[in-house]
Design a protein around this motif. Structure first.
Motif, PDB file in Angstrom:
ATOM      1  N   LYS A 171       0.846  -1.187   0.000  1.00  0.00           N
ATOM      2  CA  LYS A 171       0.000   0.000   0.000  1.00  0.00           C
ATOM      3  C   LYS A 171       0.880   1.234   0.000  1.00  0.00           C
ATOM      4  O   LYS A 171       1.796   1.348   0.816  1.00  0.00           O
ATOM      5  CB  LYS A 171      -0.929   0.010   1.214  1.00  0.00           C
ATOM      6  N   CYS A 172       0.601   2.152  -0.907  1.00  0.00           N
ATOM      7  CA  CYS A 172       1.347   3.400  -0.983  1.00  0.00           C
ATOM      8  C   CYS A 172       0.498   4.502  -0.362  1.00  0.00           C
ATOM      9  O   CYS A 172      -0.705   4.591  -0.626  1.00  0.00           O
ATOM     10  CB  CYS A 172       1.677   3.742  -2.434  1.00  0.00           C
ATOM     11  N   ASP A 173       1.115   5.346   0.461  1.00  0.00           N
ATOM     12  CA  ASP A 173       0.350   6.398   1.123  1.00  0.00           C
ATOM     13  C   ASP A 173       0.453   7.739   0.401  1.00  0.00           C
ATOM     14  O   ASP A 173       0.199   8.791   0.992  1.00  0.00           O
ATOM     15  CB  ASP A 173       0.789   6.546   2.582  1.00  0.00           C
ATOM     16  N   ARG A 208      -3.122  13.004  -3.578  1.00  0.00           N
ATOM     17  CA  ARG A 208      -3.132  14.268  -4.299  1.00  0.00           C
ATOM     18  C   ARG A 208      -2.792  15.431  -3.362  1.00  0.00           C
ATOM     19  O   ARG A 208      -2.082  16.361  -3.728  1.00  0.00           O
ATOM     20  CB  ARG A 208      -4.496  14.476  -4.955  1.00  0.00           C
ATOM     21  N   LYS A 209      -3.290  15.347  -2.142  1.00  0.00           N
ATOM     22  CA  LYS A 209      -3.004  16.397  -1.173  1.00  0.00           C
ATOM     23  C   LYS A 209      -1.514  16.500  -0.869  1.00  0.00           C
ATOM     24  O   LYS A 209      -0.936  17.583  -0.864  1.00  0.00           O
ATOM     25  CB  LYS A 209      -3.772  16.157   0.118  1.00  0.00           C
ATOM     26  N   ASP A 267       2.716  17.467 -14.153  1.00  0.00           N
ATOM     27  CA  ASP A 267       2.479  16.039 -13.974  1.00  0.00           C
ATOM     28  C   ASP A 267       3.488  15.488 -12.973  1.00  0.00           C
ATOM     29  O   ASP A 267       4.700  15.604 -13.174  1.00  0.00           O
ATOM     30  CB  ASP A 267       2.620  15.287 -15.295  1.00  0.00           C
ATOM     31  N   VAL A 268       2.985  14.901 -11.901  1.00  0.00           N
ATOM     32  CA  VAL A 268       3.850  14.342 -10.852  1.00  0.00           C
ATOM     33  C   VAL A 268       3.474  12.880 -10.656  1.00  0.00           C
ATOM     34  O   VAL A 268       2.320  12.563 -10.347  1.00  0.00           O
ATOM     35  CB  VAL A 268       3.699  15.109  -9.530  1.00  0.00           C
ATOM     36  N   CYS A 304       4.521   3.954  -6.577  1.00  0.00           N
ATOM     37  CA  CYS A 304       3.401   3.239  -7.191  1.00  0.00           C
ATOM     38  C   CYS A 304       3.050   3.743  -8.584  1.00  0.00           C
ATOM     39  O   CYS A 304       2.125   3.226  -9.226  1.00  0.00           O
ATOM     40  CB  CYS A 304       2.166   3.307  -6.294  1.00  0.00           C
ATOM     41  N   ASN A 305       3.760   4.772  -9.060  1.00  0.00           N
ATOM     42  CA  ASN A 305       3.548   5.335 -10.403  1.00  0.00           C
ATOM     43  C   ASN A 305       2.192   5.999 -10.586  1.00  0.00           C
ATOM     44  O   ASN A 305       1.780   6.268 -11.719  1.00  0.00           O
ATOM     45  CB  ASN A 305       3.738   4.261 -11.494  1.00  0.00           C
ATOM     46  N   GLU A 306       1.476   6.268  -9.507  1.00  0.00           N
ATOM     47  CA  GLU A 306       0.232   7.029  -9.613  1.00  0.00           C
ATOM     48  C   GLU A 306       0.546   8.428 -10.133  1.00  0.00           C
ATOM     49  O   GLU A 306       1.481   9.087  -9.664  1.00  0.00           O
ATOM     50  CB  GLU A 306      -0.454   7.122  -8.247  1.00  0.00           C
ATOM     51  N   LEU A 307      -0.220   8.890 -11.132  1.00  0.00           N
ATOM     52  CA  LEU A 307       0.037  10.184 -11.767  1.00  0.00           C
ATOM     53  C   LEU A 307      -0.940  11.229 -11.236  1.00  0.00           C
ATOM     54  O   LEU A 307      -2.160  11.021 -11.247  1.00  0.00           O
ATOM     55  CB  LEU A 307      -0.105  10.068 -13.291  1.00  0.00           C
TER      56      LEU A 307
END
Length: 290
Positions: free
Chosen positions: A225-227, A230-231, A256-257, A262-265
């Motif tokens: 699980k990655c914590d 967006r915040k 773009d970050v 986890c490579n979440e964009l």
């Protein structure tokens, strides 16, 4: 291990010795699936994830434990994290092509192993260990010997599908246990990587310590699980000025970050940047950026 993604503690009724066994499967594969690492890195990260799980079991705190191996060589960073909720994540950074086979400390020669404890309440603690010995397990044993004065034996294994770990340790704040340690550590040293990866915990304990009275506690589940959020990404952007961020959006179309774990964009446009710096931006509002 037949039961995947779990951690179990063990105590020996007649000796001041404790043990921890960890097995990872789904969480390990999920961490690897976020990247396209070579086989060698996959194996080393499996060992790192097993190791940080074992270390977390020796502590009682709310927060996160970070295990990081770093060097100025081709392999820059291996990192794994585990928090008190048993959430795991891991990452590697390297340049160019790595050899197909190499020892942990050869790849990170001249580097160091950093163990960081970040409690939710209280002071952050960091221990630094030189990378000595061939394997990660050797480095961690040295850490416990010199930093914690606790005789410790650690076994780690991974094969890209499963990762597992075994820790045997003198219990802290106990009396003279030198004779017990000599006996138990000799038995523990016979454990092979194959046994660690394929046998369940009860069988491992029976093979190693069949003459000892031990108690195996209920298993704690582990998960990838990655914590990131967006915040948190927006909070990091606020280290730059609003004008600087707006100029990047005008030049690039958006900011773009990607989370390195986890490579979440996460994408931010001009309206998002304005919201970040508005007086109404707060914990709840920042999460609602579109």
């Amino acid at each position: 291990m037949s039961s995947s993604d779990q951690l179990q503690r063990v105590i020996f009724e007649q000796a001041d010795i404790r043990s921890v066994l960890v097995g990872l499967e789904q969480s390990y594969q999920q961490a690897l699936a976020k990247h396209h690492y070579p086989a060698l890195i996959n194996i080393l990260l499996g060992e790192m994830m097993a190791a940080v799980s074992l270390l977390s079991a020796t502590l009682k705190f709310d927060g996160r434990l970070i295990l990081q191996a770093q060097s100025n060589n081709q392999l820059k960073v291996l990192m794994a994290e585990c928090n008190h909720q048993r959430d795991l994540r891991a990452i590697a950074r390297f340049d160019g092509e790595l050899p197909e086979q190499a020892e942990f400390c050869d790849l990170l020669e001249g580097g160091q192993l950093v163990i960081t404890i970040e409690p939710e309440q209280g002071k952050r603690y960091q221990g630094v260990v030189p990378l000595e010995g061939k394997r990660l397990s050797n480095c961690l044993e040295a850490y416990f010997a010199f930093s914690e004065q606790l005789p410790t034996q650690i076994h780690l294994a991974a094969d890209e599908q499963r990762a597992a770990g075994f820790l045997l340790q003198v219990m802290p704040a106990k009396g003279d246990s030198a004779a017990d340690w000599e006996h138990f550590s000799c038995l523990g040293a016979t454990l092979s990587d194959d046994e660690l990866l394929t046998l369940n915990n009860e069988t491992i304990l029976r093979r190693l310590f069949h003459e000892e009275d031990c108690r195996l506690f209920d298993a704690d589940a582990l998960q990838f699980k990655c914590d990131c959020s967006r915040k948190r990404t927006g909070d990091a952007l606020r280290y730059m000025t609003q004008e600087e961020l707006e100029q990047i959006v005008r030049d690039e179309g958006s900011i773009d970050v990607s989370c390195q774990f986890c490579n979440e964009l996460y994408q931010f446009d001009l309206a998002d940047i304005a919201m970040l710096f508005s007086d109404s931006a707060n914990i709840e509002g920042s999460d609602q950026l579109h």
